[in-house]
Write an enzyme that holds these catalytic residues in place. Structure first.
Site, PDB file in Angstrom:
ATOM      1  CG  HIS A   1      -1.839  -4.916   1.906  1.00 61.75           C
ATOM      2  ND1 HIS A   1      -0.503  -5.161   2.118  1.00 61.75           N
ATOM      3  CD2 HIS A   1      -1.979  -4.824   0.566  1.00 61.75           C
ATOM      4  CE1 HIS A   1       0.127  -5.197   0.953  1.00 61.75           C
ATOM      5  NE2 HIS A   1      -0.745  -5.003  -0.008  1.00 61.75           N
TER       6      HIS A   1
ATOM      7  CG  ASP B   1      -2.897  -4.471  12.337  1.00 66.17           C
ATOM      8  OD1 ASP B   1      -3.041  -4.167  11.141  1.00 66.17           O
ATOM      9  OD2 ASP B   1      -2.172  -3.839  13.129  1.00 66.17           O
TER      10      ASP B   1
HETATM   11  P1  ADQ Z   1      -0.833  -0.402   8.355  1.00 62.71           P
HETATM   12  O1  ADQ Z   1      -2.172  -0.393   8.986  1.00 62.71           O
HETATM   13  O2  ADQ Z   1      -0.298   0.890   7.939  1.00 62.71           O
HETATM   14  O3  ADQ Z   1      -0.772  -1.389   7.118  1.00 62.71           O
HETATM   15  P2  ADQ Z   1       1.477  -1.783   9.787  1.00 62.71           P
HETATM   16  O4  ADQ Z   1       1.566  -3.161   9.273  1.00 62.71           O
HETATM   17  O5  ADQ Z   1       1.642  -1.669  11.253  1.00 62.71           O
HETATM   18  O6  ADQ Z   1       0.093  -1.062   9.509  1.00 62.71           O
HETATM   19  O7  ADQ Z   1       2.577  -0.925   9.079  1.00 62.71           O
HETATM   20  C1  ADQ Z   1       2.884   0.376   9.452  1.00 62.71           C
HETATM   21  C2  ADQ Z   1       4.241   0.781   8.876  1.00 62.71           C
HETATM   22  O8  ADQ Z   1       4.416   2.186   9.037  1.00 62.71           O
HETATM   23  C3  ADQ Z   1       5.411   0.099   9.555  1.00 62.71           C
HETATM   24  O9  ADQ Z   1       6.356  -0.262   8.588  1.00 62.71           O
HETATM   25  C4  ADQ Z   1       5.950   1.183  10.495  1.00 62.71           C
HETATM   26  O10 ADQ Z   1       7.316   1.111  10.735  1.00 62.71           O
HETATM   27  C5  ADQ Z   1       5.600   2.444   9.755  1.00 62.71           C
HETATM   28  N1  ADQ Z   1       5.355   3.534  10.717  1.00 62.71           N
HETATM   29  C6  ADQ Z   1       4.335   3.630  11.569  1.00 62.71           C
HETATM   30  N2  ADQ Z   1       4.460   4.748  12.319  1.00 62.71           N
HETATM   31  C7  ADQ Z   1       5.593   5.358  11.930  1.00 62.71           C
HETATM   32  C8  ADQ Z   1       6.295   6.558  12.318  1.00 62.71           C
HETATM   33  N3  ADQ Z   1       5.858   7.354  13.280  1.00 62.71           N
HETATM   34  N4  ADQ Z   1       7.409   6.848  11.675  1.00 62.71           N
HETATM   35  C9  ADQ Z   1       7.866   6.061  10.700  1.00 62.71           C
HETATM   36  N5  ADQ Z   1       7.289   4.931  10.303  1.00 62.71           N
HETATM   37  C10 ADQ Z   1       6.159   4.589  10.902  1.00 62.71           C
HETATM   38  C11 ADQ Z   1      -1.647  -2.279   6.413  1.00 62.71           C
HETATM   39  C12 ADQ Z   1      -2.429  -3.256   7.282  1.00 62.71           C
HETATM   40  C13 ADQ Z   1      -1.475  -4.077   8.135  1.00 62.71           C
HETATM   41  C14 ADQ Z   1      -0.463  -4.793   7.239  1.00 62.71           C
HETATM   42  C15 ADQ Z   1       0.191  -3.815   6.285  1.00 62.71           C
HETATM   43  C16 ADQ Z   1       1.069  -4.534   5.265  1.00 62.71           C
HETATM   44  O11 ADQ Z   1      -3.357  -2.553   8.108  1.00 62.71           O
HETATM   45  O12 ADQ Z   1      -2.200  -5.031   8.907  1.00 62.71           O
HETATM   46  O13 ADQ Z   1       0.534  -5.378   8.066  1.00 62.71           O
HETATM   47  O14 ADQ Z   1      -0.777  -3.070   5.566  1.00 62.71           O
HETATM   48  O15 ADQ Z   1       0.364  -5.529   4.568  1.00 62.71           O
END
Ligand code: ADQ
Length: 459
Positions: free
Chosen positions: A156, A364
């Protein structure tokens, strides 16, 4: 078609309670299609650890099976190698990486222990799909235990250039262990290419073309499968009563002025201090935005026990105070910094009222917030995504305003071009991205990986 066995550090939830992330959607769909097991850590620490009883929960054809860890496992495997070694290295932050032999030993040990608990649950027709940087060596452990089933892996987070990975002690040995998987999926072509280059240059694997490499007499598919979201469902969230209620509150507060939104876990990879500085630069270089364009940053803390995270939180609090002290007016606050989580329906409403989505990580794997922001927009009057070139999402979302997050000037100029962008152009850019999101959604993502791993020769 046999069952699917999913392995990931954290398990579930099986239902989209409005809180689940995009990851769960693709997995739950794949799991419910064939039935199967979702296996991983319970999130609890106990004296028995991985030797303790399973915690089980069943929902129709899917069985969730979890097991504890000991405090030592947690310290060495989770907080140690996974989050203090692999996470920074994979995000190109050698300056933050801790190299400690005990971490690596603890990591290999937990992979081995979980593999040995999983082994008796596996049936001959099962396909096994392991997730993320916590389990790079699990396939090698399973193979040593005689497991012959197809084994897929999805990374991921980014996979760095070989020149960076080479700094990780025993990197070659870790990559050799990864070659026990039949399929290695990455977020972007660049990540997949970085892996293939390392395998060829450092461990002498043969590049067979078509995204296949051979090490010893075992072939592995190494390809990009960019993760998607359930774009339809997210678009529906944004018009739900819950979203509308919060939109109305926010619109009242904004009183006809615009806001930008950022939503990220607090993590150094997300470039939050750089983003706050870019916003300050915007208010300096383009003063017409003062009193007009505010920034809301939602950032629930994560892995709060790590010092690096506590430091960022403190820095952001200070920067918020500084920018607000400098630019606030009696009826206008430039930065609102909220360190809490929101249900996803509420989040979708917040995205929808925000004219600009600011997604500026320094690195990311993909970044699902970029995709969610686009899915939540109004077709007739969509907002603009300002996106870091270092997010995996940038390779699929070229119609965003692409910026270098290290340059405050460039991000400020990107925001300025977003805020002044004519409606026609906003619509064209949004439509292209939205269509692609619907096509390459979470289900298409898991289907593509499952289809490919099921073509591999029996081991
Ligand atoms: P993450 O680093 O966690 O994931 P991201 O892809 O941005 O990053 O996903 C975060 C998720 O958490 C999103 O669905 C977002 O809506 C949710 N989220 C964040 N803050 C929130 C809040 N305050 N309240 C509710 N929901 C919140 C890892 C990798 C990424 C990759 C994903 C999936 O680091 O690059 O995209 O896995 O493969």
């Amino acid at each position: 078609m046999g069952r699917l066995v999913v392995v990931s550090n954290r398990v579930g939830p099986l239902k989209d309670t409005g809180r689940a992330g995009g990851l769960a959607v693709g997995l739950v769909d794949a799991l419910t299609k064939t039935g199967g097991i979702w296996f991983g850590w319970s999130g609890d620490v106990s004296d028995e650890g991985t030797f303790g009883p399973f915690k089980k929960q069943k929902s129709r054809s899917v069985q969730m099976i979890q097991v504890d860890m000991t405090q030592a496992d947690y310290d060495l495997f989770y907080a140690g190698y996974a989050n203090r070694t692999l996470w920074p290295v994979m995000h190109y932050r050698l300056d933050l990486a801790v190299f400690d032999r005990r971490y690596e030993q603890g990591y290999r040990y937990v992979n081995e222990r979980l593999a040995s608990r999983l082994r008796p649950l596996i049936e001959p027709d099962d396909t096994i799909w392991v997730h993320d940087y916590h389990f790079l060596t699990m396939a090698a452990s399973l193979r040593n235990m005689g497991i012959k089933n197809p084994l897929a892996f999805f990374m991921h987070i980014p996979f760095p250039a070989p020149e960076i990975l080479a700094a990780l002690p025993n990197a070659a040995s870790i990559v050799r262990a990864m070659m026990a998987y039949d399929l290695l999926g990455f977020q972007t072509e660049r990540d997949a290419d970085n892996f293939r280059r390392f395998a060829v240059e450092e461990i002498g694997a043969a590049d067979l073309g078509d995204g296949k490499i051979r090490y010893g007499n075992h072939e592995t598919i190494v390809r990009a499968y960019p993760i998607g979201i359930d774009a339809d469902a997210f678009a529906r969230f944004a018009i739900s009563p819950e979203a509308r209620r919060h939109m109305a509150r926010l619109e009242k507060l904004l009183g006809g002025r615009q806001q930008m939104i950022g939503v990220d876990r607090i993590d150094y990879s997300k470039g939050l201090p750089e983003r706050f500085r870019a916003y300050e630069r915007l208010l300096e270089d383009y003063p017409e935005n003062r009193g007009q364009l505010s920034m809301m940053q939602i950032a629930p803390p994560s892995r709060a026990e790590l010092d690096a995270y506590i430091d960022i939180r403190r820095e952001l609090d200070e920067m918020t105070g500084h920018v607000n002290g400098r630019f606030a007016d009696i009826d206008w606050t430039p930065i609102r910094f909220l360190t809490k989580s929101f249900p996803r329906k509420v989040l979708s409403g917040i995205y929808r009222v925000s004219r600009i989505g600011l997604v500026t990580p320094l690195r990311d794997g993909m970044n699902l917030v970029a995709k969610e922001y686009i899915a939540a927009q109004r077709a007739e009057d969509p907002g603009v995504l300002v996106l870091s070139r270092f997010a995996g999402a940038a390779s699929e979302m070229k119609e965003a305003v692409i910026v270098n997050p290290h340059s405050a000037e460039e991000v400020a100029a990107g925001i300025q071009s977003a805020i002044t962008m004519p409606l026609d152009e906003r619509r064209d850019r949004w439509q292209a991205m939205f269509d692609r999101l619907c096509q390459n959604d979470a289900i298409a993502w898991s289907n593509a990986i499952m289809a490919d791993v099921r073509t591999v020769k029996p081991n």
